[in-house]
Design a protein around this motif. Structure first.
Motif, short mmCIF file in Angstrom:
data_model
loop_
_atom_site.label_atom_id
_atom_site.label_comp_id
_atom_site.label_asym_id
_atom_site.label_seq_id
_atom_site.Cartn_x
_atom_site.Cartn_y
_atom_site.Cartn_z
N ASN A 1 7.66 48.08 34.36
CA ASN A 1 6.55 47.39 33.71
C ASN A 1 7.06 46.69 32.46
O ASN A 1 7.71 47.31 31.60
CB ASN A 1 5.44 48.37 33.34
N LEU A 2 6.77 45.41 32.36
CA LEU A 2 7.18 44.59 31.22
C LEU A 2 5.96 44.34 30.35
O LEU A 2 5.00 43.71 30.79
CB LEU A 2 7.79 43.28 31.71
N GLU A 3 6.01 44.84 29.13
CA GLU A 3 4.93 44.62 28.18
C GLU A 3 5.37 43.54 27.19
O GLU A 3 6.40 43.67 26.54
CB GLU A 3 4.60 45.91 27.43
N LEU A 4 4.60 42.49 27.11
CA LEU A 4 4.92 41.39 26.20
C LEU A 4 3.63 40.80 25.65
O LEU A 4 2.55 41.00 26.22
CB LEU A 4 5.75 40.32 26.91
N PRO A 5 3.68 40.07 24.56
CA PRO A 5 2.47 39.49 23.99
C PRO A 5 1.72 38.65 25.01
O PRO A 5 2.32 37.93 25.82
CB PRO A 5 3.01 38.64 22.83
N LEU A 6 0.39 38.72 24.97
CA LEU A 6 -0.42 38.04 25.98
C LEU A 6 -0.22 36.53 25.96
O LEU A 6 -0.32 35.87 27.00
CB LEU A 6 -1.90 38.37 25.76
N GLU A 7 0.07 35.95 24.79
CA GLU A 7 0.23 34.51 24.73
C GLU A 7 1.53 34.03 25.36
O GLU A 7 1.73 32.83 25.55
CB GLU A 7 0.15 34.03 23.28
N MET A 8 2.44 34.95 25.71
CA MET A 8 3.72 34.57 26.31
C MET A 8 3.65 34.43 27.83
O MET A 8 4.61 34.01 28.45
CB MET A 8 4.81 35.58 25.96
N VAL A 9 2.52 34.80 28.42
CA VAL A 9 2.41 34.77 29.88
C VAL A 9 1.10 34.12 30.27
O VAL A 9 0.05 34.36 29.66
CB VAL A 9 2.51 36.21 30.46
N ASP A 10 1.15 33.27 31.30
CA ASP A 10 -0.03 32.61 31.86
C ASP A 10 -0.23 33.16 33.26
O ASP A 10 0.58 32.91 34.16
CB ASP A 10 0.17 31.09 31.89
N VAL A 11 -1.30 33.91 33.45
CA VAL A 11 -1.57 34.53 34.75
C VAL A 11 -2.48 33.68 35.61
O VAL A 11 -2.78 34.06 36.76
CB VAL A 11 -2.18 35.93 34.56
N ASN A 12 -2.93 32.55 35.12
CA ASN A 12 -3.89 31.72 35.84
C ASN A 12 -3.20 30.56 36.54
O ASN A 12 -3.61 29.40 36.42
CB ASN A 12 -4.96 31.20 34.88
N VAL A 13 -2.12 30.86 37.27
CA VAL A 13 -1.36 29.79 37.94
C VAL A 13 -1.26 30.00 39.44
O VAL A 13 -0.68 29.18 40.14
CB VAL A 13 0.06 29.67 37.34
N HIS A 14 -1.79 31.10 39.96
CA HIS A 14 -1.66 31.42 41.38
C HIS A 14 -3.01 31.91 41.89
O HIS A 14 -3.69 32.68 41.20
CB HIS A 14 -0.58 32.50 41.59
N PRO A 15 -3.44 31.47 43.10
CA PRO A 15 -4.76 31.90 43.59
C PRO A 15 -4.91 33.41 43.67
O PRO A 15 -5.97 33.95 43.36
CB PRO A 15 -4.84 31.24 44.98
N ALA A 16 -3.85 34.10 44.09
CA ALA A 16 -3.91 35.55 44.20
C ALA A 16 -3.34 36.26 42.98
O ALA A 16 -3.21 37.48 42.99
CB ALA A 16 -3.16 36.02 45.45
N LYS A 17 -2.98 35.49 41.94
CA LYS A 17 -2.45 36.03 40.68
C LYS A 17 -1.16 36.81 40.88
O LYS A 17 -0.83 37.71 40.10
CB LYS A 17 -3.49 36.94 40.00
#
Length: 671
Positions: free
Chosen positions: A290-306
């Motif tokens: 599990n990789l924990e990183l600041p929320l602003e460093m990752v965009d999860v809204n790029v894939h239909p199934a996430k």
């Protein structure tokens, strides 16, 4: 040009639902993620007919207020995003507000929920976008959603669903990943009335791993901890396998970012780079990271199934994962525990082997058919009312475990032959083995009631036959080109002299191709030589690969494997091709399941070609290990008798030839 029209509500909802709900596992994913976001600590998933007929998800989360229930089924209605700025810092699994609206557009849905502030719960029914209720109902704290008759109003989508067992395995694989990402939640999975998964929910990742993957995988893990805080605010936690616990596929690599399951090429490359020079070729590590990183460093809204995410700094992520895994491996030290090196093989001694211990000299391999015959004969003699005296018994045949074989020098015996049924072995005066023409047989007397030993037929005399005269018009086949053995270099290449010059043979490539051709020929005749494992081997697989394997057991049998469904994501291996060693069985089963899942929609000749290629590669003699001269000469003879063998299945050349003229030019003897 056709006129532009605005679609009606029902058609628009079906189109939108198609982007979210593809199969039953999509429904379970959306509902379980909502349950996790609601703060639930216990989630139960029940399915029937693979989830097509019924799906029920029960949680003990915060519930839904009664006045908000109709709004929850509207498109883009969510409690997790309020402003556009919130999309840049998504910390929940769900956020789009499309799940419930998409599900009710293609199924019949019933919701039962109660919040902590309410004394009575509420029931709400909706199908095709039309809702009934909500009405008062008694229920515990939390939410229960039942989805029935999936795709009842979309027959075009229904026909693309796979078998119920396949759809159910997809749901099981999904819940495995969710359980690994949230060990603080107790998951239960009930499939067709039987509980298939139950995790304790004690917050310990290792407990969840044991509940999902089993003890064999859990026992091969070492902890990873990058923290408390790595560079750039990155923290990596979880477990990775020891090098000796590596697998033949990447099926046991599980990556999570902020506890969301993702398919990350960056994390996969970093993990495998950390194992560089620690794994054999073709082996892959397993992990739950599990990789924990600041929320602003990752965009999860790029894939239909996430399933895919976009990272703002992939180099930083690569370095964080690599350093964490490399540090965990460096703490192992140089010593390997014997129990880890021999994991997956437990030696057991049968009654037959106790009564017939292996004798001196080189041990021979028995085929499955010979082993069964010998074992059945031993059972008959063991259960007889009386036994002849020790002096009257014939010497016992040397029986070695069919799955393994002792080697003389290098640990690699290229050419294994079964013990001739008419020969009996005994220690010779010089300490080796001698072959008796026939065992002594005690004549049966009327007073004796014990069964007489079965006499062996006398050995056939060796007669040198001459070839029959060939008619003048028939072409005489050209004898194979003789190869005179010179020696071996680097433990990998055999040097020989042939008609054309100096030959260099890659012994692994040559042996691999010969075994590959033998397997193909045996498959064409429907009789692949097998060996019976003394101790049946249990192999655990990921749920989707397990489902693909148990649905094609007939094809597995045709390939020379005796495999039975053991349930709960594992199979029992009883027989394997005779050329395969016990330590290679698990990898062969995993690769076979991987082929069925990823590359093959039907079991045609290409499937068996690739499978036999994999088996031959594992069973072939390995490079960098010296072989004795008998093995080298035997390989040369077999290679000379197979002139069509030019390349190994990978395409590499088997033999390179340097002519005499080229040698003389190199030494300046000729121009």
């Amino acid at each position: 040009m056709a006129r532009i029209n605005v679609l009606d509500r029902q058609t628009a909802e079906l189109i939108a639902a198609g982007e979210v709900i593809e199969r039953p596992s999509s429904v379970v994913k959306e509902l379980v993620e909502n349950a996790i976001d609601s703060g639930a600590t216990a989630i139960t998933v029940e399915i029937q007919s693979g989830g097509v007929r019924s799906i029920r998800v029960t949680d003990n989360g915060c519930g839904i207020f009664r006045e908000d229930i109709p709004k929850a089924f509207l498109r883009h209605a969510t409690s997790k995003v309020l402003t556009p700025e919130d999309l840049a810092r998504i910390g929940t699994l769900g956020f789009r507000g499309e799940a419930l609206a998409s599900i009710c557009a293609v199924a019949r849905v019933e919701l039962l929920t109660r919040t902590r502030e309410e004394t009575l719960g509420a029931r709400y029914r909706i199908q095709g976008g039309e809702g009934e209720g909500p009405e008062e109902a008694g229920c515990p704290l939390g939410t229960t959603i039942t989805v029935r008759d999936l795709f009842y109003n979309v027959p075009a989508r229904m026909k693309f669903l796979k078998k119920d067992s396949t759809e159910g395995n997809a749901v099981a694989a999904l819940l495995d990943r969710l359980a690994l990402s949230h060990p603080e939640v107790s998951f239960q999975f009930i499939r067709e009335g039987q509980r298939k998964l139950h995790t304790p929910g004690d917050g310990k990742l290792l407990s969840a791993i044991y509940g999902v993957c089993g003890g064999a995988f859990g026992g091969s893990l070492i902890p990873v901890e990058s923290g408390p805080e790595g560079p750039g605010g990155i923290r990596v936690t979880g477990y990775i396998t020891k090098p000796e616990g590596a697998k033949a596929t990447r099926g046991m690599e599980h990556f999570f970012i902020n506890r969301r399951y993702v398919k990350s090429g960056t994390m996969m490359a970093a993990l495998e780079e950390a194992y560089k020079n620690s794994l054999m070729v073709g082996k892959f590590p397993g992990c739950v990271l599990n990789l924990e990183l600041p929320l602003e460093m990752v965009d999860v809204n790029v894939h239909p199934a996430k399933l895919e995410v976009k990272l703002s700094d992939e180099r930083l992520v690569f370095g964080g994962v690599y350093n964490a895994c490399k540090g965990a491996l460096s703490r192992l030290g140089t010593a390997t525990q014997a129990r880890d090196a021999s994991r997956g093989y437990q030696s057991r001694v049968s009654y037959f082997e106790l009564k017939n211990p292996p004798l001196g000299g080189e041990q021979q391999r028995m085929t499955a058919r010979e082993y069964r015959k010998a074992a059945s004969l031993d059972t008959v003699q063991r259960t007889a009312p009386a036994q002849p005296s020790r002096e009257a018994r014939p010497p016992a045949a040397a029986a070695a475990p069919p799955a393994r074989m002792l080697r003389e020098n290098s640990g690699q015996d290229l050419y294994r032959q079964s013990v001739p049924k008419r020969e009996f072995l005994r220690p010779s005066a010089g300490g080796g083995t001698a072959v008796l023409d026939a065992p002594p047989v005690e004549k049966k007397t009327p007073a004796s009631t014990a069964p007489a030993p079965i006499p062996a037929p006398p050995p056939e005399p060796i007669v040198r036959e001459t070839a029959p005269p060939v008619p003048a018009e028939a072409p005489v086949p050209e004898p194979p080109e003789p190869l005179r053995l010179i020696g071996e270099t680097f433990g990998t290449y055999i040097l020989a002299e042939g008609r054309e010059g100096l030959c260099l043979i890659d012994k692994h490539a040559a042996h691999e191709r010969l075994l590959f051709e033998e397997l193909k020929a045996a498959y064409a005749e429907g009789d692949i030589p097998r060996q019976l494992l003394l101790a049946s081997m249990r192999v655990s697989l990921p749920k989707d690969r397990y489902g693909a394997l148990v649905q094609n057991l007939d094809a597995v049998s045709q390939a020379g494997f005796g495999v039975e469904d053991f349930g709960d994501g594992s199979v029992l291996v009883r027989e394997v091709p005779a050329i395969l060693e016990t330590g290679q069985v698990e990898d062969a089963i995993l690769e076979m399941a991987e082929m069925l899942v990823k590359s093959y929609t039907k079991l045609d000749l290409a499937f068996f070609d690739d499978l036999f290629h994999s088996v031959a590669c594992k069973a072939a003699v390995k490079g960098n290990r010296f072989s004795d001269r008998r093995e080298q000469q035997e390989l040369l003879d077999r290679l000379a008798a197979a002139p069509h063998v030019r390349n190994c299945p990978h395409g590499r050349p088997v033999m390179l030839v340097m002519t005499r003229r080229e040698l003389e030019k190199m030494f300046g003897r000729t121009q």
